[in-house]
Write a protein that holds these residues in place. Structure first.
Motif, PDB file in Angstrom:
ATOM      1  N   TRP A  35       0.564  -3.098  10.973  1.00 21.20           N
ATOM      2  CA  TRP A  35       0.605  -2.643  12.362  1.00 21.20           C
ATOM      3  C   TRP A  35       0.224  -3.776  13.313  1.00 21.20           C
ATOM      4  N   PHE A  36      -0.767  -4.577  12.915  1.00 17.95           N
ATOM      5  CA  PHE A  36      -1.188  -5.694  13.761  1.00 17.95           C
ATOM      6  C   PHE A  36      -0.052  -6.704  13.920  1.00 17.95           C
ATOM      7  N   SER A  37       0.591  -7.064  12.802  1.00 14.98           N
ATOM      8  CA  SER A  37       1.704  -8.016  12.861  1.00 14.98           C
ATOM      9  C   SER A  37       2.843  -7.466  13.705  1.00 14.98           C
ATOM     10  N   LEU A  38       3.086  -6.174  13.574  1.00 11.73           N
ATOM     11  CA  LEU A  38       4.144  -5.538  14.353  1.00 11.73           C
ATOM     12  C   LEU A  38       3.841  -5.632  15.843  1.00 11.73           C
ATOM     13  N   SER A  39       2.594  -5.370  16.205  1.00 17.81           N
ATOM     14  CA  SER A  39       2.207  -5.421  17.619  1.00 17.81           C
ATOM     15  C   SER A  39       2.289  -6.836  18.179  1.00 17.81           C
ATOM     16  N   GLN A  40       2.175  -7.841  17.287  1.00 18.22           N
ATOM     17  CA  GLN A  40       2.253  -9.237  17.707  1.00 18.22           C
ATOM     18  C   GLN A  40       3.687  -9.768  17.685  1.00 18.22           C
ATOM     19  N   GLY A  41       4.623  -8.938  17.256  1.00 19.82           N
ATOM     20  CA  GLY A  41       6.015  -9.364  17.199  1.00 19.82           C
ATOM     21  C   GLY A  41       6.359 -10.197  15.985  1.00 19.82           C
ATOM     22  N   ASP A  42       5.474 -10.232  14.992  1.00 14.56           N
ATOM     23  CA  ASP A  42       5.738 -10.988  13.764  1.00 14.56           C
ATOM     24  C   ASP A  42       6.332 -10.023  12.740  1.00 14.56           C
ATOM     25  N   TYR A  43       7.636  -9.791  12.838  1.00 21.96           N
ATOM     26  CA  TYR A  43       8.276  -8.756  12.036  1.00 21.96           C
ATOM     27  C   TYR A  43       8.419  -9.143  10.565  1.00 21.96           C
ATOM     28  N   VAL A  44       8.531 -10.432  10.291  1.00 17.98           N
ATOM     29  CA  VAL A  44       8.617 -10.878   8.899  1.00 17.98           C
ATOM     30  C   VAL A  44       7.307 -10.579   8.173  1.00 17.98           C
ATOM     31  N   ALA A  45       6.193 -10.930   8.806  1.00 19.13           N
ATOM     32  CA  ALA A  45       4.887 -10.660   8.206  1.00 19.13           C
ATOM     33  C   ALA A  45       4.639  -9.160   8.110  1.00 19.13           C
ATOM     34  N   ALA A  46       5.044  -8.426   9.146  1.00 18.53           N
ATOM     35  CA  ALA A  46       4.842  -6.975   9.141  1.00 18.53           C
ATOM     36  C   ALA A  46       5.591  -6.337   7.977  1.00 18.53           C
ATOM     37  N   ARG A  47       6.834  -6.741   7.780  1.00 18.06           N
ATOM     38  CA  ARG A  47       7.609  -6.162   6.685  1.00 18.06           C
ATOM     39  C   ARG A  47       6.967  -6.467   5.333  1.00 18.06           C
ATOM     40  N   ALA A  48       6.539  -7.708   5.142  1.00 14.44           N
ATOM     41  CA  ALA A  48       5.920  -8.090   3.868  1.00 14.44           C
ATOM     42  C   ALA A  48       4.682  -7.241   3.594  1.00 14.44           C
TER      43      ALA A  48
ATOM     44  N   VAL B  29       1.907   0.070  -3.583  1.00  8.36           N
ATOM     45  CA  VAL B  29       0.649   0.625  -4.096  1.00  8.36           C
ATOM     46  C   VAL B  29       0.535   2.106  -3.750  1.00  8.36           C
ATOM     47  N   MET B  30       0.919   2.466  -2.528  1.00  6.25           N
ATOM     48  CA  MET B  30       0.814   3.864  -2.106  1.00  6.25           C
ATOM     49  C   MET B  30       1.694   4.775  -2.956  1.00  6.25           C
ATOM     50  N   ILE B  31       2.846   4.263  -3.372  1.00  6.52           N
ATOM     51  CA  ILE B  31       3.718   5.054  -4.248  1.00  6.52           C
ATOM     52  C   ILE B  31       3.023   5.305  -5.580  1.00  6.52           C
ATOM     53  N   GLU B  32       2.349   4.279  -6.096  1.00  4.38           N
ATOM     54  CA  GLU B  32       1.606   4.436  -7.348  1.00  4.38           C
ATOM     55  C   GLU B  32       0.476   5.455  -7.187  1.00  4.38           C
ATOM     56  N   LEU B  33      -0.171   5.447  -6.024  1.00  9.51           N
ATOM     57  CA  LEU B  33      -1.279   6.371  -5.764  1.00  9.51           C
ATOM     58  C   LEU B  33      -0.795   7.756  -5.340  1.00  9.51           C
ATOM     59  N   ASP B  34       0.490   7.849  -5.008  1.00 10.01           N
ATOM     60  CA  ASP B  34       1.083   9.090  -4.505  1.00 10.01           C
ATOM     61  C   ASP B  34       0.362   9.581  -3.245  1.00 10.01           C
ATOM     62  N   ASP B  35       0.008   8.629  -2.386  1.00 11.78           N
ATOM     63  CA  ASP B  35      -0.631   8.960  -1.110  1.00 11.78           C
ATOM     64  C   ASP B  35       0.475   9.144  -0.077  1.00 11.78           C
ATOM     65  N   ARG B  36       0.952  10.381   0.065  1.00 10.37           N
ATOM     66  CA  ARG B  36       2.148  10.626   0.859  1.00 10.37           C
ATOM     67  C   ARG B  36       1.961  10.358   2.351  1.00 10.37           C
ATOM     68  N   TRP B  37       0.773  10.573   2.851  1.00 10.40           N
ATOM     69  CA  TRP B  37       0.520  10.285   4.264  1.00 10.40           C
ATOM     70  C   TRP B  37       0.749   8.800   4.541  1.00 10.40           C
ATOM     71  N   PHE B  38       0.133   7.956   3.726  1.00 14.65           N
ATOM     72  CA  PHE B  38       0.268   6.524   3.951  1.00 14.65           C
ATOM     73  C   PHE B  38       1.633   5.997   3.509  1.00 14.65           C
ATOM     74  N   ILE B  39       2.274   6.671   2.561  1.00 19.51           N
ATOM     75  CA  ILE B  39       3.646   6.304   2.209  1.00 19.51           C
ATOM     76  C   ILE B  39       4.536   6.480   3.437  1.00 19.51           C
ATOM     77  N   ALA B  40       4.371   7.619   4.112  1.00 19.76           N
ATOM     78  CA  ALA B  40       5.166   7.884   5.316  1.00 19.76           C
ATOM     79  C   ALA B  40       4.911   6.817   6.375  1.00 19.76           C
ATOM     80  N   ALA B  41       3.649   6.433   6.545  1.00 21.19           N
ATOM     81  CA  ALA B  41       3.312   5.413   7.542  1.00 21.19           C
ATOM     82  C   ALA B  41       3.952   4.070   7.191  1.00 21.19           C
ATOM     83  N   CYS B  42       3.954   3.723   5.907  1.00 20.78           N
ATOM     84  CA  CYS B  42       4.580   2.471   5.474  1.00 20.78           C
ATOM     85  C   CYS B  42       6.086   2.503   5.720  1.00 20.78           C
TER      86      CYS B  42
END
Length: 229
Positions: free
Chosen positions: A10-23, A31-44
Motif C-alpha cells: 500500500w505504501f509503494s502504491l501511494s508513492q507511485g512505485d507500481y513495480v515495487a507494489a506489485r512485487a 503466503v496468504m493463500i497458504e494461510l487461507d486468510d481470505r480477508w488479506f487475500i482479497a486485499a492483495c
C-alpha cells in the motif's frame, strides 16, 4: 512478513512505485493463500488489480483484463466472508475500476469480472500478463477444470471449427486472435503455434484487415465480445 509486505505494498502504491507494489502484493498473496486468510487475500488481489490498472495502456490490454478478473475474485471473497471494503480502500479501487471499465468497454469488463468471480486466487494470479504466467495459466487452469473446459483455458490449437461470430477469419486466424487476446506477443504466438514470426505477422495483418481494426486492444475487445476467449 506477509502482513508487512501487504502494508508496504500500500505504501509503494501511494508513492507511485507500481513495480515495487506489485512485487510486495505478490509476495504477500502467496503466503496468504497458504494461510487461507481470505480477508488479506482479497486485499492483495485488489492491490494487484490497482497496480495493473495503473500500468495498463491502450496497447497493454491484457493488464486491464487481468485487473478486472482480480477484482472479480476479490469481490467474491469479500461476499463470502461478509467483509466490505473500507472507505479508503473503496476510493482507490473505484478509481481503478473506472479506468479499466473505460479501457475495456462495459461488455468486456463485465465478462472479465464475471470470469474472475468463478476463479480461485491461485488461478487468477497465474493469469498475469507476463509470458511465463500465461503459459502456466493455460496448462494449470485448464487441467484443474478438465471436466468443464472453458474457451479461456483451452489451448488455441484445439480449435477445430470456426465460430459464427468470427465469420471471415480462417481457423488459423482465430487461433492467432485468441492468443493475441490472451496477451501473448507475436514471438510467443509463433512459438506456441510452431510457425514463423513472419507468418504470425501476416495473420495479424489479415485479422486487422478483415475486422477493420488497427490495434491489439481492438482485436482483444473483438475476441472478448464475440466470446472467442
Amino acid at each position: 512478513i506477509a502482513y508487512t509486505s501487504l502494508t508496504f505494498g500500500w505504501f509503494s502504491l501511494s508513492q507511485g512505485d507500481y513495480v515495487a507494489a506489485r512485487a510486495r502484493y505478490e509476495k504477500s498473496l502467496a503466503v496468504m493463500i497458504e494461510l487461507d486468510d481470505r480477508w488479506f487475500i482479497a486485499a492483495c488481489l485488489e492491490g494487484l488489480a490497482i497496480t495493473a490498472a495503473q500500468t495498463s495502456t491502450e496497447e497493454s490490454f491484457a493488464s486491464a483484463l487481468w485487473a478486472a478478473r482480480l477484482w472479480g475474485v476479490a469481490e467474491a471473497l469479500r461476499e463470502a466472508i461478509s467483509v466490505p471494503l473500507r472507505s479508503f480502500e473503496r476510493a482507490i479501487n473505484e478509481w481503478g475500476i473506472a479506468k479499466v471499465r473505460s479501457q475495456l468497454g462495459e461488455e468486456a469488463f463485465a465478462t472479465a469480472w464475471a470470469e474472475g468471480r468463478t476463479m480461485t486466487p491461485a488461478e487468477v494470479s497465474l493469469l498475469s500478463p507476463d509470458s511465463a504466467a500465461q503459459e502456466r495459466a493455460v496448462e494449470t487452469v485448464g487441467a484443474s477444470r478438465a471436466d468443464t473446459p472453458s474457451k479461456l483455458t483451452q489451448p488455441a490449437s484445439t480449435v477445430t471449427s470456426l465460430p459464427n461470430s468470427a465469420a471471415g477469419l480462417t481457423g488459423r486466424e482465430v487461433e492467432v486472435l485468441r492468443l493475441l487476446a490472451m496477451g501473448l506477443t507475436n514471438a510467443q504466438i509463433a512459438e506456441r503455434l510452431v510457425i514463423s514470426l513472419l507468418t504470425v505477422k501476416a495473420h495479424v495483418r489479415s485479422i486487422y484487415s478483415k475486422l477493420d481494426i488497427a490495434s491489439r486492444s481492438a482485436a482483444t475487445r473483438y475476441a472478448i465480445e464475440h466470446k472467442l476467449v
